[in-house]
Design an enzyme around this catalytic site. Sequence first.
Site, PDB file in Angstrom:
ATOM      1  N   GLU A  46     -10.251 -43.094  -8.281  1.00 38.20           N
ATOM      2  CA  GLU A  46      -8.789 -43.033  -8.401  1.00 38.20           C
ATOM      3  C   GLU A  46      -9.403 -41.912  -7.039  1.00 38.20           C
ATOM      4  O   GLU A  46      -9.928 -40.994  -6.345  1.00 38.20           O
ATOM      5  CB  GLU A  46      -8.280 -41.781  -9.384  1.00 38.20           C
ATOM      6  CG  GLU A  46      -8.106 -40.504 -10.281  1.00 38.20           C
ATOM      7  CD  GLU A  46      -7.421 -39.167  -9.876  1.00 38.20           C
ATOM      8  OE1 GLU A  46      -6.719 -39.752  -9.086  1.00 38.20           O
ATOM      9  OE2 GLU A  46      -7.606 -39.003 -10.992  1.00 38.20           O
TER      10      GLU A  46
ATOM     11  N   LYS B 137      -6.329 -33.694 -20.145  1.00 36.65           N
ATOM     12  CA  LYS B 137      -5.877 -32.562 -19.176  1.00 36.65           C
ATOM     13  C   LYS B 137      -5.159 -31.501 -20.155  1.00 36.65           C
ATOM     14  O   LYS B 137      -3.870 -31.662 -20.978  1.00 36.65           O
ATOM     15  CB  LYS B 137      -4.542 -32.099 -17.975  1.00 36.65           C
ATOM     16  CG  LYS B 137      -5.342 -32.918 -17.097  1.00 36.65           C
ATOM     17  CD  LYS B 137      -4.576 -33.530 -15.417  1.00 36.65           C
ATOM     18  CE  LYS B 137      -4.944 -34.047 -14.157  1.00 36.65           C
ATOM     19  NZ  LYS B 137      -4.944 -35.505 -14.543  1.00 36.65           N
TER      20      LYS B 137
END
Length: 359
Positions: free
Chosen positions: A47, A206
């Site tokens: 990404e 996360k």
Amino acid sequence: MASSSALSRLSNLHNHLNPTDPLSKGVKLSPEVTEALSRGHAVVALESTIISHGMPFPKNLETAKEVEAIVRENGAVPATVAILDGIPCIGLSTEELERLAKLGSKSQKTARRDIAHVVAMRANGATTVSATMFFAAMVGIPVFVTGGIGGVHRHGEHNHDLGFLEISALVIALVCFDVFFAAMDISSDLTELGRTPVAVISAGVKSILDIPRTLEYLETQGVCVAAYKTHEFPAFFTESSGCKAIHEMIFYFIYLFIFDNNLDINMKLKLGSGILISVPIPKEHTTSGSLIESAIQSALKEARDKNIVGNAETPFLLARVNELTGGMSLASNIALVKNNALVGARISVALAQLRQHSP
């Protein structure tokens, strides 16, 4: 002669209606990625949001180059994905990487929903997990490496300041149509995993997010969740979240045989779901869980006080947690991304070898 001309016209018409060249789909592949895919060699998608929105220049450029180098050193070809001047690019040159790094947050953070807009505006976009997965699947890259995926935000069900009528309508919707998650702040990464057959290598979810709810939502989406060399699902900055992964991945070839067959079955049955392979951060780079959690709670409160929501929330929280931990979280972030790149490259190489030698 006439029949030859007619066949040529029919061939051109078929190519127009069923384009196979990525450029005809509006996507540009680098020569290195094109050659690797045509030969069936290992390719790893990467990404670009982590470059533009994850850290400052020039640290972002250094990290991007180092991650690509790790992928190459372990036998695969890196394919960093971004949209430049409205053109989706799969595989960036050194100059393009530097341009993206210098643009920083001036390039739009691009999830799947934003792709058409960024392309139509001929703008620059840094792809998130969902957008990168979309492009990887489009050109046939089965393995994608990131840092951590998005998920269900903590207290996401309370992020909306609703009036009485809105609350009443929401309650009716909840009762009548069972749309519990309509009120939640949920990353498009999760729905993309539910509909795109790509293996995503990450350090879990996360830790600024609600991990148990994220895992529940992944189950709802039909996503297979595995952990590398552990039964514990990692929490990004730390090795364990206290949650269990569905499967433990130990040997690349055994797991990839299953994964490769899963992809084939996905295609035949049109299931379309991906696989999340979570890799714990290396022990030597694990930061104190209590320190991180304390910083997260402070950052969450600041975000709520400042009304920072939506796709602006995660970059704010990560940056603020880094400040509150004196830079420890950024160092850990970089370390885990590099470790994921190493594991992802090896998985990609093993998968390519398996496919080349499979009957």
